[in-house]
Motif scaffolding. Sequence first.
Motif, short mmCIF file in Angstrom:
data_model
loop_
_atom_site.label_atom_id
_atom_site.label_comp_id
_atom_site.label_asym_id
_atom_site.label_seq_id
_atom_site.Cartn_x
_atom_site.Cartn_y
_atom_site.Cartn_z
N MET A 78 -15.81 -29.83 -6.61
CA MET A 78 -15.74 -31.26 -6.07
C MET A 78 -17.17 -31.95 -5.97
O MET A 78 -17.08 -33.17 -5.92
CB MET A 78 -14.92 -31.32 -5.00
CG MET A 78 -14.46 -32.65 -4.83
SD MET A 78 -13.17 -32.84 -3.32
CE MET A 78 -14.25 -32.38 -1.82
N ALA A 79 -18.05 -31.16 -5.70
CA ALA A 79 -19.35 -31.77 -5.18
C ALA A 79 -20.05 -32.58 -6.41
O ALA A 79 -20.79 -33.40 -6.10
CB ALA A 79 -20.42 -30.55 -4.73
N ASN A 80 -19.58 -32.18 -7.55
CA ASN A 80 -20.44 -32.76 -8.75
C ASN A 80 -19.49 -33.81 -9.60
O ASN A 80 -19.78 -34.39 -10.19
CB ASN A 80 -20.51 -31.66 -9.78
CG ASN A 80 -21.55 -30.53 -9.45
OD1 ASN A 80 -22.67 -30.93 -8.72
ND2 ASN A 80 -21.36 -29.46 -10.00
N THR A 103 -23.97 -33.16 5.93
CA THR A 103 -24.23 -34.07 7.55
C THR A 103 -24.79 -35.35 7.19
O THR A 103 -26.09 -35.18 7.01
CB THR A 103 -24.60 -33.08 8.38
OG1 THR A 103 -23.70 -31.75 8.51
CG2 THR A 103 -24.61 -33.74 9.73
N PRO A 104 -24.21 -36.36 7.34
CA PRO A 104 -24.98 -37.56 7.17
C PRO A 104 -25.86 -37.91 8.56
O PRO A 104 -25.68 -37.36 9.47
CB PRO A 104 -24.25 -38.70 7.29
CG PRO A 104 -22.74 -38.09 7.75
CD PRO A 104 -22.75 -36.60 7.41
N GLU A 116 -17.98 -33.77 -0.70
CA GLU A 116 -17.72 -33.20 0.63
C GLU A 116 -18.39 -33.91 1.73
O GLU A 116 -17.77 -34.13 2.78
CB GLU A 116 -18.01 -31.76 0.60
CG GLU A 116 -17.18 -30.74 -0.33
CD GLU A 116 -17.69 -30.60 -1.67
OE1 GLU A 116 -18.50 -31.39 -2.10
OE2 GLU A 116 -17.14 -29.75 -2.47
N ALA A 117 -19.72 -34.33 1.54
CA ALA A 117 -20.22 -35.07 2.38
C ALA A 117 -19.73 -36.40 2.65
O ALA A 117 -19.63 -36.88 3.81
CB ALA A 117 -21.88 -35.25 1.96
N ILE A 118 -19.41 -37.17 1.64
CA ILE A 118 -18.66 -38.36 1.97
C ILE A 118 -17.53 -38.31 2.55
O ILE A 118 -17.41 -39.06 3.55
CB ILE A 118 -18.43 -38.95 0.61
CG1 ILE A 118 -20.03 -39.56 -0.01
CG2 ILE A 118 -17.62 -40.43 0.60
CD1 ILE A 118 -19.60 -39.90 -1.48
N TYR A 119 -16.77 -37.32 2.42
CA TYR A 119 -15.33 -37.36 2.89
C TYR A 119 -15.48 -36.52 4.40
O TYR A 119 -14.88 -37.19 5.34
CB TYR A 119 -14.16 -36.65 2.18
CG TYR A 119 -12.97 -36.77 2.41
CD1 TYR A 119 -12.43 -37.93 2.81
CD2 TYR A 119 -12.07 -35.65 2.27
CE1 TYR A 119 -11.10 -38.08 3.21
CE2 TYR A 119 -10.75 -35.79 2.75
CZ TYR A 119 -10.23 -37.01 3.25
OH TYR A 119 -8.92 -37.31 3.53
#
Length: 274
Positions: free
Chosen positions: A1-3, A59-60, A95-98
């Motif tokens: 999913m990361a791509n 992690t943002p 993953e970072a966005i969600y």
Amino acid sequence: MANVSVNEGTFDRSEYEKADQHFRSAEKALPRGAIESIAQEVVRRLAFRMPRSLSHEYTPTTWELDQLCHALLSDDDKAADKVILAARRDGAAMEAIYLGYVAGAARRLGELWNEDRVSFVDVTLASARLYRIIRGLRHVVAHSLIQGRDQRPALFALVPEETHTLGIEIAADLFRREGWEIDMMLGADHDELIDQSESRSYRVIVLVANSNGMLGPLTKLILALRITQPMSHIVLAGNILEEIPEAIDVVGADAVMPDIETAVATLQAIVDDA
């Protein structure tokens, strides 16, 4: 999913628009207390369904979360969308966005609300914007949410606080005699229904309500199911369809099952389409 990238091929514009309209319809039809409960539910489900800790790459920064929360609370209706899309263009993994941006912003909003630093109106607006973003991203986040779950055709569930069980039992029996694998949940409260349903992934969820007093609990339940079961079609059934003809728009269901005579054909068509 990361791509996976966020573009017109992966962002579900139709569901984004439906989610936006759903919130607007609910705000017009329901009392303030019900809307507040719905906003709290969106924030809670998005904040605490996701892991509270992520690897560093997902992690943002504090500044990035501040920017997203500011956008969610701003006068610009599309500002938060722009922050999410910009993060993706800058290379942020899905993953970072969600898990990072959306869940982090939801937690931050919850904290601000609890500390009375933002108003009910502000959080309602922000939660509506977060919800529609998540609906737009449903295709790219569904895999991580439902992987490992049993796949089932349909769940029939009585809306929490609803007490009339005969109709749903008759309907479930009818479908089983027609060869359907039907799971049924009766008498569960809101959290129990969500928790129990999460062990399986359903193509269709039929929610049965019989009075206009169920409009608020039903709307809240559907919002929670949209977050936890992003790919399920949600169908509304019961006497509420006669009492409130516009119920489907207020609660945000995908379709209705108006009578027992056509129920099997109606649901079969929905499953085939799904």
